[in-house]
Design a protein around this motif. Structure first.
Motif: not given
Length: 473
Positions: A236-238, A297-298, A352-358, A367-370
């Motif tokens: 899963q994404p998270i 971030a979402s 961790e930032w790369e994990g957020i983007k991925t 885009n990251i928001p959503g």
């Protein structure tokens, strides 16, 4: 009473009846109602205690240790269940002993439970604890599915043996024909080789026929099972752990999947539901800031200022990156006690930032928001109608019956086969809960037969649960 100064630290999750249910079944009064106890256990205890009464969950197994309160008056047990903290503070020897064994976890107060309620729960616990264990299966129809899988190797071996026997018999018949030709004075022909036998038009025609049959069977079988993959546990994404949330923290399934009791779909909770807790719980027990920051971030929440970010969806990625890298680095410095990031801290922030983007972006969502795009696990064909509210709200079916012990799953997987046979078997075996359920008041004949003793149970099959139109209208 002996004075006892120690006060327990309050933990805010309901470990209802953590130790009080360790009691001998012989002590249960005649007023105990195990059926009522089942309902009370589900509403008060099942979030933290295993339903088999033999295994640990968040709380201890309830079917063991029956002598815990046998040496004390029954009223002491009732007092412990209703207000364990008060009994500990008063210095009750057994209460203090249990507190020292399991602190700092204590039960919530249960002042609304009557003596009969408590006895009913105890009766249900003992009934489940002494129940003869059933061979585990994925669900009402799981045995057939499991046997089909286990027989596959046997079929392959049998096929190989039959092919070998056919080749041997073909060779024997060929040799017998040669002997017959010689005895009749005819000119003997050269025996056919294995290759010639395998390439004979009769064999080729049979192989083509077998391939058509096998291909058709495989195509139809895979079409029937499309979307149903028992044991399927995608990434899963998270990294959300049901074991932590539903098990350790005792969060009820319907808190997050609240539409399960009032609509066809159970629904995937929005990030705003996550924020009900994670506005306060900012660092995870397993992954630290790595996974919870993805939620922030979402949805556009700045944990550094504890506020939602204005015009978040219009912000450039560099600005978003700066907000969350600052949060991650600040938490690293707090944890490590360093005034500035070291090399390891810088690597953690970047990872961790790369994990957020991925996790929050893809070719169709740059885009990251959503919304968080979770991977769906349970899926039924479009021609199948299934209503969660009918099963949860009317049928009183627990989530675990179809989804397994999600409270013990660090990674969620498909527990049941979700096949038509599995559903049919469940409808044949499941009793309809008529008592106290106004939805079934119209079935007067069944109510009368149950009251008179003419009928012992009513299954879903009895009220039309096997009619094709119920699921394929």
């Amino acid at each position: 009473m002996i004075s006892y100064a120690m006060q327990p630290k309050k933990i805010h999750f309901p470990l209802t009846l953590v130790f009080a249910l360790f009691i001998a079944s012989s002590a249960i009064s005649a007023q105990a109602d195990a059926a009522l106890g089942k309902t009370l256990f589900r509403d008060n205890c099942a979030q933290c205690h295993n339903r088999d009464m033999k295994s640990m969950l968040t709380g201890p197994a309830l079917g063991v240790g029956e002598s815990n309160w046998a040496d004390y008056p029954r009223e002491d047990l009732y007092s412990w269940i209703r207000n364990s903290s008060a009994l500990i503070a008063a210095g009750h020897p057994r209460a203090v002993e249990l507190w020292n064994q399991y602190k700092p976890t204590v039960m919530n107060n249960n002042s609304t439970l009557t003596d009969n309620d408590i006895e009913s729960i105890l009766a249900y616990v003992q009934e489940e604890y002494t129940k003869v264990p059933v061979v585990a299966s994925p669900g009402p129809g799981g045995a057939a599915e499991t046997q089909q899988s286990s027989n596959r190797l046997l079929y392959i071996i049998l096929l190989i043996v039959l092919i070998a026997v056919a080749l041997v018999l073909s060779r024997v018949i060929s040799n017998l024909n040669q002997i017959a030709h010689v005895q009749d004075g005819k000119v003997a022909t050269q025996p056919r080789t294995i290759l010639q036998m395998l390439t004979h038009r009769t064999v080729v025609a049979f192989v083509i026929f077998a391939l058509v049959i096998f291909g058709g069977y495989t195509t139809v079988n895979n079409a029937i099972a499309f979307g149903r993959q028992q044991g399927y546990a995608p990434e899963q994404p998270i990294n959300f752990s049901h074991e932590v949330h539903a098990g350790i923290q005792g969060i009820d399934c319907q808190y997050c999947h609240d539409s399960a009791r009032r609509s066809k779909h159970a629904g995937i909770p929005a990030a705003s539901t996550c924020m009900n807790c994670h506005r306060a719980v900012t660092v995870g027990s397993q992954f630290g800031t790595a996974e919870i920051t993805k939620i922030y971030a979402s949805i556009g929440f700045n944990p550094s200022t504890n506020t939602y970010i204005s015009n978040y969806e219009s912000l450039p990625e560099d600005t978003i990156k700066a907000i969350y890298e600052k949060w991650i680095s600040d938490q690293y410095k707090v944890k490590s006690g360093l005034p500035a990031l070291d090399r390891r801290g810088a690597q953690q922030v970047a990872a961790e930032w790369e994990g957020i983007k991925t996790s929050l972006t893809n070719p169709l969502k740059p885009n990251i928001p959503g919304p968080i795009e979770w991977t769906r696990i349970h899926h039924l064909p479009d021609h199948v109608y299934f209503n969660h509210s009918q099963h949860v709200n009317v049928g009183k079916i627990t989530c675990q019956q179809c989804h397994g012990k999600v409270e013990a799953m660090p990674v969620l997987s498909q527990y049941a086969p979700l096949s038509m046979g599995w559903c049919i078997n469940c409808h044949r075996e499941t009793d309809v809960q008529f008592e106290g359920n106004a939805y079934y008041d119209s079935y007067k004949r069944y109510h009368e037969e149950l009251s008179s003793g003419k009928r012992e149970r009513v299954t879903v099959e009895d009220i039309g649960g096997l009619e094709c139109q119920k699921c394929h209208y």
